[in-house]
Design a protein around this motif. Structure first.
Motif, PDB file in Angstrom:
ATOM      1  N   GLY A 154      94.339 -26.368 -38.339  1.00 56.81           N
ATOM      2  CA  GLY A 154      93.988 -26.926 -39.077  1.00 56.81           C
ATOM      3  C   GLY A 154      92.250 -27.117 -38.977  1.00 56.81           C
ATOM      4  N   VAL A 155      91.305 -26.991 -38.080  1.00 62.21           N
ATOM      5  CA  VAL A 155      90.100 -26.549 -38.173  1.00 62.21           C
ATOM      6  C   VAL A 155      90.471 -25.015 -38.482  1.00 62.21           C
ATOM      7  N   ILE A 156      91.104 -23.825 -38.163  1.00 64.98           N
ATOM      8  CA  ILE A 156      91.012 -22.830 -38.256  1.00 64.98           C
ATOM      9  C   ILE A 156      90.851 -22.614 -39.605  1.00 64.98           C
ATOM     10  N   GLN A 157      92.109 -23.214 -40.844  1.00 61.94           N
ATOM     11  CA  GLN A 157      91.690 -22.879 -41.487  1.00 61.94           C
ATOM     12  C   GLN A 157      90.443 -23.548 -42.152  1.00 61.94           C
ATOM     13  N   VAL A 158      90.195 -23.683 -41.988  1.00 61.02           N
ATOM     14  CA  VAL A 158      88.786 -24.158 -42.657  1.00 61.02           C
ATOM     15  C   VAL A 158      87.589 -23.727 -43.051  1.00 61.02           C
ATOM     16  N   LEU A 159      88.166 -22.912 -41.504  1.00 62.44           N
ATOM     17  CA  LEU A 159      86.939 -22.023 -40.831  1.00 62.44           C
ATOM     18  C   LEU A 159      87.370 -20.651 -41.881  1.00 62.44           C
ATOM     19  N   GLN A 160      88.738 -20.388 -42.300  1.00 66.71           N
ATOM     20  CA  GLN A 160      88.550 -19.281 -43.022  1.00 66.71           C
ATOM     21  C   GLN A 160      88.815 -19.808 -44.567  1.00 66.71           C
ATOM     22  N   PHE A 161      88.872 -20.492 -44.638  1.00 65.05           N
ATOM     23  CA  PHE A 161      87.848 -21.020 -46.042  1.00 65.05           C
ATOM     24  C   PHE A 161      86.235 -20.853 -46.316  1.00 65.05           C
ATOM     25  N   GLY A 162      85.594 -20.990 -45.844  1.00 65.80           N
ATOM     26  CA  GLY A 162      84.415 -20.377 -45.945  1.00 65.80           C
ATOM     27  C   GLY A 162      84.229 -18.593 -45.531  1.00 65.80           C
ATOM     28  N   LEU A 163      85.047 -18.276 -44.946  1.00 62.91           N
ATOM     29  CA  LEU A 163      85.170 -17.123 -45.063  1.00 62.91           C
ATOM     30  C   LEU A 163      85.557 -16.240 -46.342  1.00 62.91           C
ATOM     31  N   LEU A 164      86.413 -17.191 -47.046  1.00 62.32           N
ATOM     32  CA  LEU A 164      86.675 -16.692 -48.537  1.00 62.32           C
ATOM     33  C   LEU A 164      85.861 -16.482 -49.402  1.00 62.32           C
ATOM     34  N   GLY A 165      85.016 -17.782 -49.160  1.00 58.85           N
ATOM     35  CA  GLY A 165      83.959 -17.879 -49.810  1.00 58.85           C
ATOM     36  C   GLY A 165      83.053 -16.954 -49.589  1.00 58.85           C
ATOM     37  N   VAL A 166      82.483 -16.025 -48.743  1.00 60.63           N
ATOM     38  CA  VAL A 166      82.155 -15.482 -48.987  1.00 60.63           C
ATOM     39  C   VAL A 166      82.605 -13.873 -49.567  1.00 60.63           C
ATOM     40  N   GLY A 168      84.797 -13.841 -50.879  1.00 57.62           N
ATOM     41  CA  GLY A 168      84.766 -14.033 -53.046  1.00 57.62           C
ATOM     42  C   GLY A 168      82.898 -14.042 -53.330  1.00 57.62           C
ATOM     43  N   GLY A 169      82.010 -13.830 -52.839  1.00 55.29           N
ATOM     44  CA  GLY A 169      80.499 -14.157 -53.217  1.00 55.29           C
ATOM     45  C   GLY A 169      79.824 -14.785 -53.848  1.00 55.29           C
ATOM     46  N   GLN A 170      80.565 -16.549 -53.163  1.00 59.75           N
ATOM     47  CA  GLN A 170      80.395 -17.495 -53.741  1.00 59.75           C
ATOM     48  C   GLN A 170      78.736 -17.775 -52.342  1.00 59.75           C
ATOM     49  N   ILE A 171      79.344 -17.767 -51.237  1.00 60.18           N
ATOM     50  CA  ILE A 171      77.889 -18.254 -50.610  1.00 60.18           C
ATOM     51  C   ILE A 171      77.837 -16.363 -49.301  1.00 60.18           C
ATOM     52  N   THR A 172      76.187 -17.110 -48.381  1.00 61.83           N
ATOM     53  CA  THR A 172      76.058 -15.902 -47.952  1.00 61.83           C
ATOM     54  C   THR A 172      77.516 -15.783 -46.487  1.00 61.83           C
ATOM     55  N   LEU A 173      77.364 -14.591 -45.446  1.00 60.97           N
ATOM     56  CA  LEU A 173      77.584 -14.841 -44.205  1.00 60.97           C
ATOM     57  C   LEU A 173      76.655 -16.100 -43.401  1.00 60.97           C
ATOM     58  N   ASP A 174      75.199 -15.633 -43.892  1.00 59.51           N
ATOM     59  CA  ASP A 174      74.228 -15.851 -43.196  1.00 59.51           C
ATOM     60  C   ASP A 174      74.050 -17.469 -43.839  1.00 59.51           C
ATOM     61  N   ASN A 175      74.538 -18.315 -44.944  1.00 55.70           N
ATOM     62  CA  ASN A 175      74.975 -19.146 -44.738  1.00 55.70           C
ATOM     63  C   ASN A 175      76.265 -20.042 -43.861  1.00 55.70           C
ATOM     64  N   ASP A 586      90.217 -10.796 -37.431  1.00 57.31           N
ATOM     65  CA  ASP A 586      89.625  -9.661 -38.483  1.00 57.31           C
ATOM     66  C   ASP A 586      88.976  -9.970 -39.374  1.00 57.31           C
ATOM     67  N   VAL A 587      89.190 -10.751 -39.451  1.00 59.18           N
ATOM     68  CA  VAL A 587      88.224 -11.141 -41.038  1.00 59.18           C
ATOM     69  C   VAL A 587      86.439 -11.600 -40.340  1.00 59.18           C
ATOM     70  N   LEU A 588      86.366 -12.070 -39.625  1.00 56.07           N
ATOM     71  CA  LEU A 588      85.347 -12.359 -38.408  1.00 56.07           C
ATOM     72  C   LEU A 588      84.661 -10.487 -38.792  1.00 56.07           C
ATOM     73  N   ASN A 589      85.254  -9.511 -38.126  1.00 53.66           N
ATOM     74  CA  ASN A 589      85.049  -8.453 -37.850  1.00 53.66           C
ATOM     75  C   ASN A 589      84.910  -7.683 -38.811  1.00 53.66           C
ATOM     76  N   ARG A 590      85.515  -7.921 -40.231  1.00 46.83           N
ATOM     77  CA  ARG A 590      85.200  -6.894 -41.274  1.00 46.83           C
ATOM     78  C   ARG A 590      83.718  -7.551 -41.844  1.00 46.83           C
ATOM     79  N   LEU A 591      83.790  -8.937 -42.045  1.00 45.39           N
ATOM     80  CA  LEU A 591      82.215  -9.002 -42.307  1.00 45.39           C
ATOM     81  C   LEU A 591      81.265  -9.170 -41.628  1.00 45.39           C
ATOM     82  N   ALA A 592      81.258  -9.620 -40.362  1.00 47.17           N
ATOM     83  CA  ALA A 592      80.052  -8.616 -39.274  1.00 47.17           C
ATOM     84  C   ALA A 592      80.039  -7.344 -39.229  1.00 47.17           C
TER      85      ALA A 592
END
Length: 866
Positions: A154-166, A168-175, A586-592
């Motif tokens: 569940g903790v990892i899934q919450v992190l994934q929700f945040g990355l989905l927001g990045v 989708g453009g709702q927030i930035t990676l710096d946020n 994988d998602v973190l690597n792509r975004l970073a």
């Protein structure tokens, strides 16, 4: 004086004639006295007991403490790396201790407990509460996931929700920098096998917790066993055992420390006991060596030492009989007896040795010694006892009781020196003295002092007078905490936390007849610039509740369905957790990518940590789950409780909280905390005076300390004047010459002044403990000076070469040894007492052996004493 001499000689004659019965009676008295003292020994380490309870400010203090008992308080201080851990640890400890009703009467949580757990949000300002509730409402989906699946998955899934927001453009990676940094910190420590923690409170707040957030106080009212010298030991041991059984250190990474009046008093006594046996053994050994150097013959040394033991036993028994319970000052009567009481035996024995050189007959030498030393010893004993007993009427109970025991002890020491000592010597029959006693080597000094008498007097008086301005800077350290060992856990904890307003270490208390009166007085106190915070029971009724409750209730409507899921997700297996981590990596690597922003750097760091965790043993991932999930469950429970907030009124405040602020008859307490540096005596003094200007009946904290200082200083001025007057009258009655009285008292006053000047030069402030050196200076000083004035009146010259100086020198060495044992104590108050005693002894000895002979000059034409 002839009458006194005749009585002493008669006593010596009787005791030498009936030596065995005298010794038998003495031994019997010593045995019975030792038994009584051992079976009736009692001591209090409460510094509050050093001042008489009959003065007005002590009565106010007693009235407050009766209304709100605090003398049985144990403060358990718990700290942990995160707010969740410290809450869980303190809650677990409270639950465990609450089961021991026989030992713990009540346990209060000033910063926690069910009341604040439910209503904590109402104590936030409206401006702060509104954005908090909005943020929580917007996080509804994340709360729903965590509540339904409180696992690592569940903790990892919450992190994934945040990355989905990045994505989708709702927030930035710096946020996402803050949550990714917190996660990376925790996982890196888990991977390294180090203690790790994660705080959901910090995640939501967007900043690290303050030290205040990581600390909890438990105010514990314990049942104490006053039959023990450490009444709270059973309670404190039970608290430590509960913490060990709950494994607070490992399970919650929590540290438990105990402070407050009860642990402080217990550890105070333990500190005093520390190395006491070793110090006593070394002291006795050194005293025996000094007696050997002074008396030479083992038989004489045995006799003097036996008198010392018998006298000390009788004094201890009488002390327990007279005062009942010893305090932190009166307990040192034994050191005083050894240091001062041995003087009479030494004086008589040295005089006996001198007479034995001239008189071969044992009994004749003893009687002649009594004839020569009887009057000076008697006068010295009476004057020393008068000096000590002058402190009996003062409000400083610590020194008053010490003065009583020490004064009686001096008379007992004198009595054994003219009864038991001659009886023992008559039976032990030490050999005759082959050579005369004295210090012939000091003849040049005597000659120098005689030839240059006037210049020496002028220079001495000018030097002392030049130092008088130093007395302006003489300080009195009125803070009793400075008398305690900072190495003791309770004191170290107190010193560390005294600046925390929640600790209440320096708070002043005001007792008002009603809550309404308390609230009116609190309003006046709040405007004082020296005051940081004022609390009454009304402070626990939040303001603007009608504005805050709708905000909380609206958020609860939105979040309660998420906080109470209908069905929880089944727990994942290890393979599922690894799969979730790999997909997130994988998602973190792509975004970073190759970015250099704070978010990209944090993402790569988190990627590296998660990669290592995914490749580690399952046990490592289990530890990671505990680090993230344990505080998560606590945070979710806290959130559920906070959303149950209800309007708080005077009528629905919890009873245990109300009882801390309102008595059964309606009287109300006000708690006033200082502003500024709580470690600064000047700040506390100004704070106390400001509060008293508005609330004259205020008590506790700095007020009690300042009042105690005033009482002690006044007591010493009064008692010092009384001691000098009583000694002066005694000297006048016996010496019958005003000039001789002044020749005795002037060097004594000179020694007092020089002692205080040295205190300023070495930066040694007076305090509640070492101020005892001043009456002691009177006791030691007047005895030495009487010996010299009496010898001078008898026509003796070259006093430095005389037998008298030999006796006085070794007596001073014995006293220095006894006092030196205090200097090396690990207890700061006792150590400061020893230091000042050593200084006063040095000045007294110099005034008696060097200045007084110069002041007296050549003896008058010899006339027998009246």
């Amino acid at each position: 004086m002839k009458t006194i001499t005749a009585l002493v000689v008669r006593a010596i004659g009787f005791c030498t004639q009936y030596a065995w019965p005298v010794i038998a009676v003495s031994v019997l008295l010593a045995v019975l006295s030792s038994w009584y003292a051992a079976t009736h020994f009692a001591m209090t380490t409460d510094v509050n007991q050093l001042i008489s309870p009959n003065i007005p400010w002590r009565q106010r203090e007693a009235a407050f403490e009766k209304a709100f008992p605090q003398y049985e308080l144990i403060v358990a201080v718990i700290d942990a790396p995160t707010p969740e851990l410290v809450d869980a640890a303190s809650g677990a400890l409270v639950q465990r201790l609450s089961q021991q009703k026989d030992l713990f009467r009540s346990i209060q949580e000033p910063k926690g407990g069910p009341f604040f757990a439910q209503n904590g949000l109402l104590f936030e300002s409206t401006d702060d509460l509104a954005p908090q509730m909005k943020m929580l409402t917007q996080a509804q989906r994340l709360v729903q996931v965590l509540a339904a699946d409180p696992t690592l998955r569940g903790v990892i899934q919450v992190l994934q929700f945040g990355l989905l927001g990045v994505q989708g453009g709702q927030i930035t990676l710096d946020n996402m920098t803050w949550p990714m940094t917190l996660g990376a910190d925790a996982i890196e420590k888990v991977n390294a096998g180090q203690p790790a923690s994660f705080s959901w409170h910090e995640l939501v707040q967007g900043k690290a917790s303050t030290s205040d957030d990581l600390l909890r106080f438990l105010s514990i009212q314990a049942t104490l066993d006053y039959s023990e010298l450490e009444p709270g030991q059973r309670a404190t041991d039970a608290i430590r055992k509960a913490a060990a059984d709950l494994d607070l250190a490992s399970k919650y990474q929590a540290r438990l420390r105990l402070t407050g009046p009860v642990p402080m008093a217990d550890e105070e006594f333990a500190t005093i006991k520390e190395n006491a046996a070793v110090n006593a053994t070394v002291t006795i050994a050194v005293v025996l060596v000094i007696l050997w150097l002074a008396l030479r013959w083992a038989r004489i040394i045995f006799a003097v030492f036996a008198c010392l033991v018998v006298g000390l036993s009788i004094t201890a028994a009488l002390g327990m009989l007279m005062v009942g319970t010893l305090n932190l000052i009166s307990v040192y009567f034994a050191v005083l007896f050894v240091g001062l009481g041995v003087d009479f035996g030494l004086q008589f024995s040295v005089r006996y040795r001198a007479e034995r050189h001239n008189i071969d007959d044992m009994r004749g030498a003893l009687l002649q010694a009594g004839s020569r030393a009887g009057a000076p010893l008697t006068l010295a004993a009476l004057a020393t006892a008068a000096g000590f007993l002058s402190f009996l009427p003062t409000v400083y109970k610590g020194v008053s009781e010490l003065g009583l025991i020490a004064g009686v002890g001096m008379l007992i020491a004198f009595a054994t020196s003219i009864t038991l000592l001659p009886a023992l010597l008559s039976l032990l029959k030490p050999p005759s003295e082959p050579v005369p006693l004295g210090y012939a080597v000091l003849a040049p000094v005597d000659t120098f002092l005689e030839r240059h008498r006037l210049p020496i007097l002028i220079i001495t008086l000018l030097v002392v007078a030049a130092g008088l301005p130093l007395l302006y800077w003489l300080r009195f350290d009125f803070n009793p905490i400075n008398l305690r060992s900072p190495k003791a856990e309770s004191v170290a904890t107190y010193l560390e936390l005294k600046s925390d307003p929640d600790s209440g270490a320096n708070d002043i208390q005001v007792l008002e007849p009603s809550l309404a009166a308390a609230d009116q007085m609190a309003a006046k106190l709040r405007v004082l610039p020296e005051v940081a915070r004022v609390l009454t029971l009304s402070s626990f009724i939040p303001d603007h509740q009608q504005d805050k409750l709708p905000l909380i209730q609206n958020a609860a409507k939105t979040l309660n369905p998420a906080l109470y899921p209908i069905a929880a997700s089944p727990p994942p297996n290890d393979a599922q957790n690894v799969s979730m981590m790999n997909s997130t990596i994988d998602v973190l690597n792509r975004l970073a990518g190759s970015g250099n922003g704070t978010g990209a750097v944090a993402a790569r760091r988190l990627t590296a940590a998660m990669t290592a965790l995914a490749k580690a043993d399952p046990a490592v991932r289990q530890r990671a789950e505990v680090v993230f999930v344990q505080p998560l469950r606590t945070a979710l429970d806290d959130l559920r409780s906070l959303f149950k907030a209800r309007e708080i009124t005077r009528d629905n405040l919890p009873g245990d909280l109300t009882s801390q602020w309102i008595t059964a008859d309606g009287r109300a307490r006000i708690d006033v905390a200082p502003k500024g540096d709580a470690n600064d005596n000047a700040t506390l003094r100004q704070f106390a005076r400001a509060v008293q200007s508005v609330a004259p009946e205020a008590t506790e904290g700095p007020i009690s300390i300042l009042e105690a200082r005033r009482a002690v200083v006044t007591a010493f001025i009064e008692a010092g004047a009384c001691a000098l007057l009583s000694i002066g009258i005694l000297l006048w009655i016996t010496l019958r010459r005003l000039g001789d009285v002044l020749l005795t008292l002037v060097p004594l006053l000179l020694a007092c002044v020089v002692t205080l000047e040295i205190c300023v030069l070495v930066d040694m402030p007076l305090n509640f403990a070492n101020i005892i050196a001043l009456p002691l200076l009177l006791g030691v000083g007047v005895a030495f000076k009487i010996y010299y004035i009496m010898a001078w009146r008898e026509g003796q010259t070259n006093l430095l070469q005389s037998v008298l100086t030999r006796a006085v020198t070794f007596s001073a060495c014995t006293t220095a040894t006894a006092f030196g044992s205090l200097w090396f104590s690990s207890h700061p108050g006792t150590s400061s007492m020893g230091k000042l005693l050593a200084i006063s002894l040095l000045t007294t000895m110099a005034a008696a052996a060097l200045f007084q002979p110069v002041l007296m000059g050549k003896p008058r034409q010899h006339q027998p004493s009246a």
